[in-house]
Design a protein around this motif. Structure first.
Motif, PDB file in Angstrom:
ATOM      1  N   MET A 171     -26.262   7.115   7.164  1.00 33.35           N
ATOM      2  CA  MET A 171     -27.159   6.851   8.282  1.00 33.35           C
ATOM      3  C   MET A 171     -28.510   7.508   7.990  1.00 33.35           C
ATOM      4  O   MET A 171     -28.606   8.437   7.187  1.00 33.35           O
ATOM      5  CB  MET A 171     -26.583   7.436   9.566  1.00 33.35           C
ATOM      6  N   ALA A 172     -29.558   7.023   8.679  1.00 30.21           N
ATOM      7  CA  ALA A 172     -30.894   7.590   8.509  1.00 30.21           C
ATOM      8  C   ALA A 172     -31.726   7.241   9.739  1.00 30.21           C
ATOM      9  O   ALA A 172     -31.388   6.307  10.483  1.00 30.21           O
ATOM     10  CB  ALA A 172     -31.556   7.054   7.241  1.00 30.21           C
ATOM     11  N   PRO A 173     -32.826   7.970   9.989  1.00 26.53           N
ATOM     12  CA  PRO A 173     -33.663   7.671  11.158  1.00 26.53           C
ATOM     13  C   PRO A 173     -34.305   6.279  11.096  1.00 26.53           C
ATOM     14  O   PRO A 173     -34.469   5.629  12.134  1.00 26.53           O
ATOM     15  CB  PRO A 173     -34.733   8.766  11.117  1.00 26.53           C
ATOM     16  N   GLU A 174     -34.681   5.832   9.903  1.00 27.88           N
ATOM     17  CA  GLU A 174     -35.401   4.556   9.785  1.00 27.88           C
ATOM     18  C   GLU A 174     -34.605   3.363  10.330  1.00 27.88           C
ATOM     19  O   GLU A 174     -35.147   2.579  11.126  1.00 27.88           O
ATOM     20  CB  GLU A 174     -35.802   4.298   8.328  1.00 27.88           C
ATOM     21  N   THR A 233     -42.323  -1.328  18.316  1.00 30.98           N
ATOM     22  CA  THR A 233     -42.757  -1.921  17.049  1.00 30.98           C
ATOM     23  C   THR A 233     -43.906  -1.140  16.406  1.00 30.98           C
ATOM     24  O   THR A 233     -44.158  -1.300  15.205  1.00 30.98           O
ATOM     25  CB  THR A 233     -43.188  -3.386  17.240  1.00 30.98           C
ATOM     26  N   LEU A 234     -44.599  -0.326  17.173  1.00 30.13           N
ATOM     27  CA  LEU A 234     -45.671   0.497  16.598  1.00 30.13           C
ATOM     28  C   LEU A 234     -45.133   1.770  15.934  1.00 30.13           C
ATOM     29  O   LEU A 234     -45.819   2.377  15.110  1.00 30.13           O
ATOM     30  CB  LEU A 234     -46.683   0.879  17.685  1.00 30.13           C
ATOM     31  N   LEU A 235     -43.929   2.167  16.266  1.00 35.97           N
ATOM     32  CA  LEU A 235     -43.369   3.419  15.749  1.00 35.97           C
ATOM     33  C   LEU A 235     -43.216   3.460  14.229  1.00 35.97           C
ATOM     34  O   LEU A 235     -43.415   4.526  13.636  1.00 35.97           O
ATOM     35  CB  LEU A 235     -42.032   3.711  16.431  1.00 35.97           C
ATOM     36  N   PRO A 236     -42.853   2.356  13.557  1.00 35.47           N
ATOM     37  CA  PRO A 236     -42.776   2.442  12.090  1.00 35.47           C
ATOM     38  C   PRO A 236     -44.086   2.895  11.448  1.00 35.47           C
ATOM     39  O   PRO A 236     -44.074   3.652  10.465  1.00 35.47           O
ATOM     40  CB  PRO A 236     -42.411   1.011  11.671  1.00 35.47           C
ATOM     41  N   PHE A 237     -45.214   2.458  12.008  1.00 36.19           N
ATOM     42  CA  PHE A 237     -46.507   2.913  11.480  1.00 36.19           C
ATOM     43  C   PHE A 237     -46.756   4.364  11.863  1.00 36.19           C
ATOM     44  O   PHE A 237     -47.250   5.165  11.047  1.00 36.19           O
ATOM     45  CB  PHE A 237     -47.635   2.027  12.016  1.00 36.19           C
ATOM     46  N   VAL A 238     -46.409   4.731  13.087  1.00 34.39           N
ATOM     47  CA  VAL A 238     -46.660   6.090  13.576  1.00 34.39           C
ATOM     48  C   VAL A 238     -45.924   7.130  12.732  1.00 34.39           C
ATOM     49  O   VAL A 238     -46.477   8.190  12.408  1.00 34.39           O
ATOM     50  CB  VAL A 238     -46.256   6.212  15.062  1.00 34.39           C
ATOM     51  N   ILE A 239     -44.674   6.850  12.359  1.00 36.94           N
ATOM     52  CA  ILE A 239     -43.888   7.835  11.603  1.00 36.94           C
ATOM     53  C   ILE A 239     -44.069   7.712  10.099  1.00 36.94           C
ATOM     54  O   ILE A 239     -43.458   8.458   9.328  1.00 36.94           O
ATOM     55  CB  ILE A 239     -42.392   7.724  11.943  1.00 36.94           C
ATOM     56  N   GLY A 240     -44.926   6.780   9.656  1.00 34.84           N
ATOM     57  CA  GLY A 240     -45.174   6.641   8.226  1.00 34.84           C
ATOM     58  C   GLY A 240     -44.162   5.794   7.482  1.00 34.84           C
ATOM     59  O   GLY A 240     -44.163   5.744   6.255  1.00 34.84           O
ATOM     60  N   MET A 241     -43.315   5.077   8.224  1.00 37.34           N
ATOM     61  CA  MET A 241     -42.341   4.192   7.592  1.00 37.34           C
ATOM     62  C   MET A 241     -43.028   2.953   7.012  1.00 37.34           C
ATOM     63  O   MET A 241     -42.547   2.355   6.051  1.00 37.34           O
ATOM     64  CB  MET A 241     -41.289   3.784   8.626  1.00 37.34           C
ATOM     65  N   SER A 242     -44.139   2.554   7.612  1.00 42.38           N
ATOM     66  CA  SER A 242     -44.894   1.396   7.147  1.00 42.38           C
ATOM     67  C   SER A 242     -46.378   1.731   7.161  1.00 42.38           C
ATOM     68  O   SER A 242     -46.802   2.752   7.720  1.00 42.38           O
ATOM     69  CB  SER A 242     -44.600   0.172   8.017  1.00 42.38           C
ATOM     70  N   GLY A 243     -47.174   0.834   6.562  1.00 37.43           N
ATOM     71  CA  GLY A 243     -48.595   1.121   6.404  1.00 37.43           C
ATOM     72  C   GLY A 243     -49.500   0.190   7.188  1.00 37.43           C
ATOM     73  O   GLY A 243     -49.089  -0.441   8.175  1.00 37.43           O
ATOM     74  N   TRP A 244     -50.737   0.078   6.713  1.00 43.26           N
ATOM     75  CA  TRP A 244     -51.765  -0.655   7.446  1.00 43.26           C
ATOM     76  C   TRP A 244     -51.500  -2.149   7.495  1.00 43.26           C
ATOM     77  O   TRP A 244     -51.873  -2.811   8.475  1.00 43.26           O
ATOM     78  CB  TRP A 244     -53.132  -0.372   6.833  1.00 43.26           C
ATOM     79  N   TRP A 245     -50.908  -2.694   6.444  1.00 38.10           N
ATOM     80  CA  TRP A 245     -50.599  -4.119   6.461  1.00 38.10           C
ATOM     81  C   TRP A 245     -49.650  -4.455   7.616  1.00 38.10           C
ATOM     82  O   TRP A 245     -49.865  -5.409   8.353  1.00 38.10           O
ATOM     83  CB  TRP A 245     -49.996  -4.550   5.129  1.00 38.10           C
ATOM     84  N   TYR A 246     -48.619  -3.624   7.768  1.00 38.67           N
ATOM     85  CA  TYR A 246     -47.686  -3.831   8.879  1.00 38.67           C
ATOM     86  C   TYR A 246     -48.405  -3.705  10.215  1.00 38.67           C
ATOM     87  O   TYR A 246     -48.175  -4.508  11.129  1.00 38.67           O
ATOM     88  CB  TYR A 246     -46.538  -2.821   8.809  1.00 38.67           C
ATOM     89  N   LEU A 247     -49.264  -2.702  10.347  1.00 39.99           N
ATOM     90  CA  LEU A 247     -49.964  -2.493  11.609  1.00 39.99           C
ATOM     91  C   LEU A 247     -50.798  -3.716  11.974  1.00 39.99           C
ATOM     92  O   LEU A 247     -50.784  -4.168  13.131  1.00 39.99           O
ATOM     93  CB  LEU A 247     -50.862  -1.260  11.530  1.00 39.99           C
ATOM     94  N   ALA A 290     -42.912  -8.675   8.518  1.00 39.18           N
ATOM     95  CA  ALA A 290     -44.043  -7.763   8.337  1.00 39.18           C
ATOM     96  C   ALA A 290     -43.591  -6.426   7.766  1.00 39.18           C
ATOM     97  O   ALA A 290     -44.237  -5.866   6.871  1.00 39.18           O
ATOM     98  CB  ALA A 290     -44.751  -7.551   9.683  1.00 39.18           C
ATOM     99  N   LEU A 291     -42.480  -5.898   8.251  1.00 39.30           N
ATOM    100  CA  LEU A 291     -41.943  -4.650   7.706  1.00 39.30           C
ATOM    101  C   LEU A 291     -41.598  -4.796   6.235  1.00 39.30           C
ATOM    102  O   LEU A 291     -41.904  -3.924   5.414  1.00 39.30           O
ATOM    103  CB  LEU A 291     -40.688  -4.246   8.485  1.00 39.30           C
ATOM    104  N   LEU A 292     -40.963  -5.915   5.904  1.00 33.66           N
ATOM    105  CA  LEU A 292     -40.515  -6.131   4.534  1.00 33.66           C
ATOM    106  C   LEU A 292     -41.698  -6.335   3.585  1.00 33.66           C
ATOM    107  O   LEU A 292     -41.739  -5.751   2.489  1.00 33.66           O
ATOM    108  CB  LEU A 292     -39.600  -7.351   4.493  1.00 33.66           C
ATOM    109  N   SER A 293     -42.666  -7.139   3.996  1.00 31.55           N
ATOM    110  CA  SER A 293     -43.831  -7.380   3.133  1.00 31.55           C
ATOM    111  C   SER A 293     -44.636  -6.102   2.938  1.00 31.55           C
ATOM    112  O   SER A 293     -45.139  -5.824   1.834  1.00 31.55           O
ATOM    113  CB  SER A 293     -44.707  -8.490   3.725  1.00 31.55           C
ATOM    114  N   ASP A 294     -44.770  -5.294   3.983  1.00 34.90           N
ATOM    115  CA  ASP A 294     -45.483  -4.017   3.865  1.00 34.90           C
ATOM    116  C   ASP A 294     -44.746  -3.079   2.917  1.00 34.90           C
ATOM    117  O   ASP A 294     -45.374  -2.373   2.106  1.00 34.90           O
ATOM    118  CB  ASP A 294     -45.606  -3.369   5.243  1.00 34.90           C
ATOM    119  N   HIS A 295     -43.418  -3.088   2.990  1.00 37.04           N
ATOM    120  CA  HIS A 295     -42.591  -2.229   2.137  1.00 37.04           C
ATOM    121  C   HIS A 295     -42.824  -2.545   0.663  1.00 37.04           C
ATOM    122  O   HIS A 295     -43.064  -1.637  -0.152  1.00 37.04           O
ATOM    123  CB  HIS A 295     -41.125  -2.438   2.509  1.00 37.04           C
ATOM    124  N   TYR A 296     -42.776  -3.818   0.319  1.00 35.04           N
ATOM    125  CA  TYR A 296     -42.936  -4.189  -1.084  1.00 35.04           C
ATOM    126  C   TYR A 296     -44.386  -4.122  -1.531  1.00 35.04           C
ATOM    127  O   TYR A 296     -44.669  -3.846  -2.708  1.00 35.04           O
ATOM    128  CB  TYR A 296     -42.339  -5.579  -1.329  1.00 35.04           C
TER     129      TYR A 296
END
Length: 305
Positions: A171-174, A233-247, A290-296
């Protein structure tokens, strides 16, 4: 079942197999598997192909089995509602024993594949989700409280977590944040449909929010839970899980999402809730894309740097 007679055991005709597949709600399962796959790909850049295939197979079969159990439990209720009266069990095309056997077989095989070929954690979590949806929600919550969608939404929000644990075994927070996104999205998604189908739910005696608390209150809840979804949906950017593209992507998606929710809240068009319901499915897929494209994209930029 044909003309009230149970399907004769033996080689089933094509129409029977088609009806058995209908019980699986394969379109819903397909959307769910996309979320599972996103969880896998976010967990590790290149998950093992055999784990991906077997994980999707096991989770998909389990979800299909849970959907079939839902058909079995709700067969009498479905027969009373216009949008579900043509389902295989509600219309009498299939016998209940055949459908139940099919459902349980799918569940056993699905969880078995996960336990044997993937890992125990994913098998147990999938089993818990299966029980939560097929039994706790369908048998009890759906008929007991207008908050059925909110409480039962936990089981439906599990797919990305299952994908994550399938390839990591931990398990993990993400992935829990991904669960939160689906959990927050479920009420405005389903209540929009409930508003559109309120008369059918009222006739069937199901305590959906528009039936128990009225249309104005239900429309307001769609609007408020829409904002909760936006925050999640904004939390992934807030915690650094995703970047500007996702935002950037999520801001555009949320503008369109809240546009539909605003139209539902205003209640000026009877067709808008149904349109909002269908858009919300595309919205959720867009969030995970969006999460997936930002990740890669971030991985490519890191390798390039």
């Amino acid at each position: 079942m044909r003309d009230g007679q149970a399907v004769v055991p033996g080689m089933a005709p094509v129409s029977v197999w088609r009806d058995l597949l209908v019980l699986c709600k394969w379109r819903v399962v397909a959307v769910m598997l996309v979320c599972v796959l996103v969880g896998m790909l976010l967990a590790v850049p290149l998950p093992p192909l055999d784990t991906v295939v077997l994980g999707l197979m096991g989770i998909g079969l389990s979800a299909a089995g849970a959907a079939a159990i839902n058909h079995v439990v709700d067969r009498k209720l479905d027969a009373r509602m216009g949008r579900t009266a043509r389902r295989p069990l509600a219309s009498g095309r299939l016998s209940t024993p055949l459908a139940l056997g099919w459902a349980l077989s799918l569940c056993v095989v699905g969880v078995g594949v996960l336990a044997i070929a993937v890992n125990d954690l994913t098998a147990w979590l999938t089993l818990a989700s299966l029980v939560g949806y097929a039994l706790v929600y369908t048998v009890f919550l759906k008929r007991a409280t207008p908050q059925n969608i909110v409480i039962g939404g936990v089981a439906g929000a599990a797919p990305p977590l299952l994908g994550w644990t399938a390839v990591t075994g931990t398990m993990a927070p993400e992935p829990l944040l991904l669960v939160l996104i689906i959990f927050a999205w479920t009420p405005p998604h389903f209540w929009a449909l409930a508003i559109y189908k309120r008369d059918e739910y009222a006739e069937a005696g199901i305590p959906m929010l528009p039936v128990t608390h009225g249309l104005d209150f239900a429309r307001l809840q769609v609007w408020l839970y829409g904002w909760l979804t936006v925050a999640a949906t904004l939390l992934p950017f807030v915690i650094g899980m995703s970047g500007w593209w996702y935002l950037c992507c999520i801001l555009l998606l949320n503008i369109r999402f809240m546009h539909w929710n605003l139209r539902v809240w205003r209640g000026r068009d009877e067709q808008v809730p149904l349109q909002a319901f269908w858009f919300s499915i595309r919205y959720l897929l867009g969030v995970f894309l969006a999460l997936l494209s930002d990740h890669y994209l971030s991985l490519v930029l890191t390798l390039w740097a």
